[in-house]
Write a protein that holds these residues in place. Structure first.
Motif, PDB file in Angstrom:
ATOM      1  N   SER A 200     -22.174 -26.789  46.268  1.00 58.79           N
ATOM      2  CA  SER A 200     -22.520 -27.244  44.915  1.00 58.79           C
ATOM      3  C   SER A 200     -22.763 -26.057  43.993  1.00 58.79           C
ATOM      4  O   SER A 200     -23.140 -24.959  44.429  1.00 58.79           O
ATOM      5  CB  SER A 200     -23.772 -28.120  44.960  1.00 58.79           C
ATOM      6  OG  SER A 200     -24.891 -27.367  45.381  1.00 58.79           O
ATOM      7  N   ASP A 201     -22.538 -26.264  42.697  1.00 59.75           N
ATOM      8  CA  ASP A 201     -22.801 -25.207  41.722  1.00 59.75           C
ATOM      9  C   ASP A 201     -24.251 -24.741  41.785  1.00 59.75           C
ATOM     10  O   ASP A 201     -24.542 -23.554  41.580  1.00 59.75           O
ATOM     11  CB  ASP A 201     -22.482 -25.704  40.310  1.00 59.75           C
ATOM     12  CG  ASP A 201     -20.988 -25.786  40.042  1.00 59.75           C
ATOM     13  OD1 ASP A 201     -20.199 -25.306  40.880  1.00 59.75           O
ATOM     14  OD2 ASP A 201     -20.603 -26.346  38.996  1.00 59.75           O
ATOM     15  N   LYS A 202     -25.134 -25.664  42.102  1.00 58.93           N
ATOM     16  CA  LYS A 202     -26.559 -25.335  42.193  1.00 58.93           C
ATOM     17  C   LYS A 202     -26.802 -24.256  43.241  1.00 58.93           C
ATOM     18  O   LYS A 202     -27.678 -23.399  43.073  1.00 58.93           O
ATOM     19  CB  LYS A 202     -27.357 -26.597  42.524  1.00 58.93           C
ATOM     20  CG  LYS A 202     -28.847 -26.372  42.679  1.00 58.93           C
ATOM     21  CD  LYS A 202     -29.565 -27.660  43.045  1.00 58.93           C
ATOM     22  CE  LYS A 202     -31.049 -27.421  43.264  1.00 58.93           C
ATOM     23  NZ  LYS A 202     -31.757 -28.675  43.652  1.00 58.93           N
TER      24      LYS A 202
ATOM     25  N   TYR B 138     -17.210 -20.360  46.307  1.00 63.87           N
ATOM     26  CA  TYR B 138     -17.805 -21.557  46.907  1.00 63.87           C
ATOM     27  C   TYR B 138     -17.860 -21.510  48.437  1.00 63.87           C
ATOM     28  O   TYR B 138     -18.780 -22.077  49.041  1.00 63.87           O
ATOM     29  CB  TYR B 138     -17.039 -22.799  46.452  1.00 63.87           C
ATOM     30  CG  TYR B 138     -17.196 -23.079  44.976  1.00 63.87           C
ATOM     31  CD1 TYR B 138     -18.330 -23.725  44.486  1.00 63.87           C
ATOM     32  CD2 TYR B 138     -16.225 -22.663  44.062  1.00 63.87           C
ATOM     33  CE1 TYR B 138     -18.486 -23.964  43.132  1.00 63.87           C
ATOM     34  CE2 TYR B 138     -16.366 -22.897  42.700  1.00 63.87           C
ATOM     35  CZ  TYR B 138     -17.499 -23.551  42.238  1.00 63.87           C
ATOM     36  OH  TYR B 138     -17.654 -23.777  40.898  1.00 63.87           O
TER      37      TYR B 138
ATOM     38  N   LEU C 120     -20.294 -30.662  50.529  1.00 60.53           N
ATOM     39  CA  LEU C 120     -20.531 -30.859  49.098  1.00 60.53           C
ATOM     40  C   LEU C 120     -21.869 -30.264  48.673  1.00 60.53           C
ATOM     41  O   LEU C 120     -21.981 -29.656  47.599  1.00 60.53           O
ATOM     42  CB  LEU C 120     -20.463 -32.342  48.746  1.00 60.53           C
ATOM     43  CG  LEU C 120     -19.063 -32.961  48.691  1.00 60.53           C
ATOM     44  CD1 LEU C 120     -19.144 -34.480  48.532  1.00 60.53           C
ATOM     45  CD2 LEU C 120     -18.242 -32.363  47.551  1.00 60.53           C
TER      46      LEU C 120
END
Length: 318
Positions: free
Chosen positions: A37-39, A140, A33
C-alpha cells in the motif's frame, strides 16, 4: 529404493494432511495489498512505516497461534542503511525480525528446528539499490518480497492447523533489512534464539509471486541435506510443477546467512524479471494461482521433513 522411499513419504503426508485452514489466493492477495500500500511506502527499514508492518506481522503470528520466544515476536537490531557512492556515513536505524515458533510433539525431535523465512522490507523510495531512473518514487516490491512474506503467513497458518502431526518444531521468521545486506538474517544467526546446531534446515522464500507458464520453481541448496535434490524434484513433479533444482547455487538472499553457519538451506523463488527493484514491481503482476502452488509445495516439503524421521544433516556444496 531411494525413490520408493520418497514416494512413500510424500504419499503418507498427502493422506494425513487434511487442513481446515487452506492457503487461498484471496488471503495471499490481502497480505500483499497491505504490504504494498502507498501508506507503507516501499517498506523501508526504520520509522513509523516499519512499525506498522511489524505490528501487522505480530498480530498475524498471534492469530495463527505461533508462539513467541522470551524476547516476544520482535528481535530488535540496528541496521546501517546503504548510501549512494561517495557518501561515507551510513544512517543507523532501529528495525527488527519478527520471530515465532510452533513446537513439535516428539520428545526428542521437537528439539530440532526447521526455519521458514522471508524478508518483509523493500527499498522505500528507491535509493542506491534501485534499478530505475525514477527517483523518489515508491518501490512497491510486490514480488520482492511481499510475495514471500504473504506466503510465510499463509503456510504458517496451514501448518498450525496440522501441528498435531509435527515431530520437529518450526520457526517462522520475517526478516528485516534484507535489502540492506542480509542484515536481519545475519543478526539472527549471530544472536540465535535456539542453538544453531538444532536448526536442521532453513527454507527461504524471496520472490515467489511470478510463476511462469511452464510452472518453474527455482531453488538452490537442495544438495545441502540428504537426498535433497531427488526429494525436491519428486515432490515438485507430484504437484504438477516443474522444479529447477540446484544442489548448490546458494546465494542472493537470507538463506546465505544460515549456510555460512553450516546449516542446510533451500532458497526458493519463481525467477527474475525486469520489474526487479523498480517502482513497477506491483501487485497486478502477481500470479496468485502460481503463488498458491508454490506455497503448497513448500508446505508439503516442511510437513514431510517435520512430521517424519527423515534424516537431516548438513552437506557442504562447492
Amino acid at each position: 529404493m531411494k525413490n520408493i522411499f520418497l514416494f512413500l513419504l510424500i504419499g503418507m503426508i498427502n493422506l494425513c494432511v487434511f487442513s481446515q485452514s487452506e492457503i487461498t489466493e484471496n488471503e495471499l492477495k490481502e497480505h500483499i495489498l497491505f504490504l504494498t500500500s502507498d501508506k507503507n511506502a516501499g517498506r523501508y527499514p526504520g520509522g513509523k512505516t516499519n512499525k506498522s508492518i511489524v505490528k501487522y506481522l505480530k498480530k498475524a503470528f498471534k492469530n495463527i497461534g505461533i508462539k513467541s520466544f522470551e524476547v516476544g515476536y520482535k528481535q530488535n537490531f540496528k541496521a546501517a542503511l546503504r548510501v549512494e557512492k561517495g557518501v561515507k556515513e551510513k544512517p543507523i536505524v532501529k528495525t527488527c525480525n519478527v520471530v515465532g515458533f510452533i513446537e513439535g510433539n516428539d520428545e526428542l525431535l521437537k528439539n530440532e528446528y526447521i526455519v521458514l523465512g522471508a524478508h518483509y522490507d523493500h527499498l522505500g523510495f528507491g535509493g542506491p539499490s534501485s534499478k530505475s531512473e525514477k527517483k523518489n518514487t515508491i518501490h512497491y516490491g510486490a514480488d520482492d518480497n511481499a510475495s514471500g512474506t504473504s506466503a510465510l503467513l499463509e503456510i504458517a497458518e496451514k501448518i498450525a492447523s496440522e501441528k498435531h502431526v509435527l515431530k520437529r518444531s518450526i520457526i517462522f521468521i520475517a526478516f528485516g533489512a534484507e535489502e540492506q545486506g542480509l542484515l536481519g538474517s545475519r543478526y539472527f544467526v549471530e544472536n540465535p534464539l535456539v542453538p544453531l546446531s538444532q536448526i536442521k534446515l532453513m527454507i527461504n522464500m524471496d520472490m515467489v509471486g511470478r510463476m511462469n507458464k511452464e510452472k518453474h520453481v527455482y531453488m538452490g541448496g537442495a544438495g545441502t541435506f540428504p537426498d535433497g535434490v531427488d526429494f525436491m524434484k519428486t515432490l515438485g513433479k507430484s504437484l504438477n510443477l516443474t522444479p529447477i533444482v540446484h544442489a548448490g547455487s546458494v546465494g542472493g538472499s537470507d538463506h546465505v546467512s544460515f549456510y555460512k553457519k553450516s546449516i542446510s538451506v533451500l532458497g526458493m523463488h519463481t525467477g527474475g524479471h525486469r520489474q526487479y527493484h523498480t517502482p513497477e514491481d506491483t501487485v497486478d503482476l502477481i500470479n496468485f494461482k502460481g503463488q498458491k502452488q508454490v506455497c503448497e509445495y513448500i508446505f508439503k516439503t516442511i510437513m514431510t521433513l517435520a512430521s517424519t524421521d527423515y534424516k537431516m544433516a548438513f552437506i557442504k556444496q562447492d
